[in-house]
Motif scaffolding. Sequence first.
Motif, short mmCIF file in Angstrom:
data_model
loop_
_atom_site.label_atom_id
_atom_site.label_comp_id
_atom_site.label_asym_id
_atom_site.label_seq_id
_atom_site.Cartn_x
_atom_site.Cartn_y
_atom_site.Cartn_z
N LEU A 127 -30.10 20.24 11.13
CA LEU A 127 -28.72 20.36 10.65
C LEU A 127 -28.06 21.71 10.95
N PRO A 128 -28.75 22.83 10.71
CA PRO A 128 -28.06 24.12 10.94
C PRO A 128 -27.53 24.25 12.37
N GLY A 129 -28.31 23.80 13.36
CA GLY A 129 -27.86 23.87 14.76
C GLY A 129 -26.64 23.00 14.98
N MET A 130 -26.67 21.78 14.42
CA MET A 130 -25.53 20.87 14.59
C MET A 130 -24.29 21.46 13.91
N ILE A 131 -24.48 22.03 12.74
CA ILE A 131 -23.33 22.64 12.04
C ILE A 131 -22.77 23.80 12.86
N ALA A 132 -23.66 24.61 13.42
CA ALA A 132 -23.21 25.76 14.22
C ALA A 132 -22.40 25.29 15.44
N ARG A 133 -22.81 24.15 16.02
CA ARG A 133 -22.10 23.63 17.21
C ARG A 133 -20.90 22.77 16.83
N GLY A 134 -20.80 22.42 15.54
CA GLY A 134 -19.65 21.62 15.07
C GLY A 134 -19.71 20.18 15.54
N SER A 135 -20.91 19.70 15.89
CA SER A 135 -21.02 18.30 16.32
C SER A 135 -22.48 17.84 16.21
N GLY A 136 -22.65 16.54 16.13
CA GLY A 136 -23.99 15.97 16.09
C GLY A 136 -23.93 14.50 15.74
N ARG A 137 -24.99 13.80 16.09
CA ARG A 137 -25.10 12.38 15.74
C ARG A 137 -26.48 12.13 15.16
#
Length: 252
Positions: A127-137
């Motif tokens: 999650l932290p990486g996805m939050i930092a990039r502002g996207s994820g699935r």
Amino acid sequence: MIFSLANRTALVTGASRGLGRVIAVALAQAGAHVIVNGRDAGRLAPVVQAIKEAGGSARACAFDIADGEAREHALADLEAGDIAVDILVNNVGRRHRGPVSEIDHGAFLALVDADLAAPYTLTRALLPGMIARGSGRIINICSIAGPRARANDAAYTAAKGGLAALTRAMAMEFAPHGILVNGIAPGFFATETNEAMTRDPKVQRFVEEHIPLGRWGEPHEIAGAAVFLASDAASYVNGHILTVDAGLSVSF
Ligand SMILES: NC(=O)c1ccc[n+]([C@@H]2O[C@H](COP(=O)([O-])OP(=O)(O)OC[C@H]3O[C@@H](n4cnc5c(N)ncnc54)[C@H](OP(=O)(O)O)[C@@H]3O)[C@@H](O)[C@H]2O)c1
């Protein structure tokens, strides 16, 4: 183009065979770099090879998703290699059939640990990486067991029902960060694990009488749903469980 997964990295758990393998291959065909997971590196190698031979990009990442220490090591290795996971497919699903009187506390917890707690923890770690990039699935492989039930399958039904609920809860929480969380609920698929059932005349009769298409799903028939939910085509789909069961769960 809306189904393209170019420049994205996907981690698919339980991808050495069955639906996980099909999903990994399909995501790679759509352009993603795919990290294929399973407990045995030897069983992952042919999947990586098949993806590469078809012109795709993949690597193996062997670890037991229910083993906290192994999971942390594997994710730390990915991070050290500067590999950011954009798409997580929580596909591993243990099953332990039996009446409630025979599934004791430890067996129940072991199943819930693999089918529900591990997807939670894996998602939390990425999650932290996805939050930092502002996207994820996040795509959770649920089941028609959960909203529906059959006798002698309580632990699996409870875990899969929980995974669908977790999907909705995470979808609400992560959407403000640009992260979409959805699920897929397969019906009857003729994977290796179900091989004995596909030869059982009683099950075959049930399939013919109750599944509107009158047949088992072929593993490749799950691929489109996964590519769709991972892609830009699903940019406004969130908290949804996409049922892929030929209409079994809406028939009466
Ligand atoms: N097939 C169906 O009809 C159906 C219907 C509804 C829902 N589903 C769900 O769809 C998913 C896939 O089903 P399937 O039939 O394709 O399963 P499967 O054939 O049993 O495949 C399971 C995969 O998970 C890996 N695995 C098992 N435990 C693991 C662990 N602790 N850590 C890492 N990898 C692990 C296995 O590889 P290793 O043994 O090498 O680790 C294998 O690659 C499951 O969640 C299942 O509940 C399936």
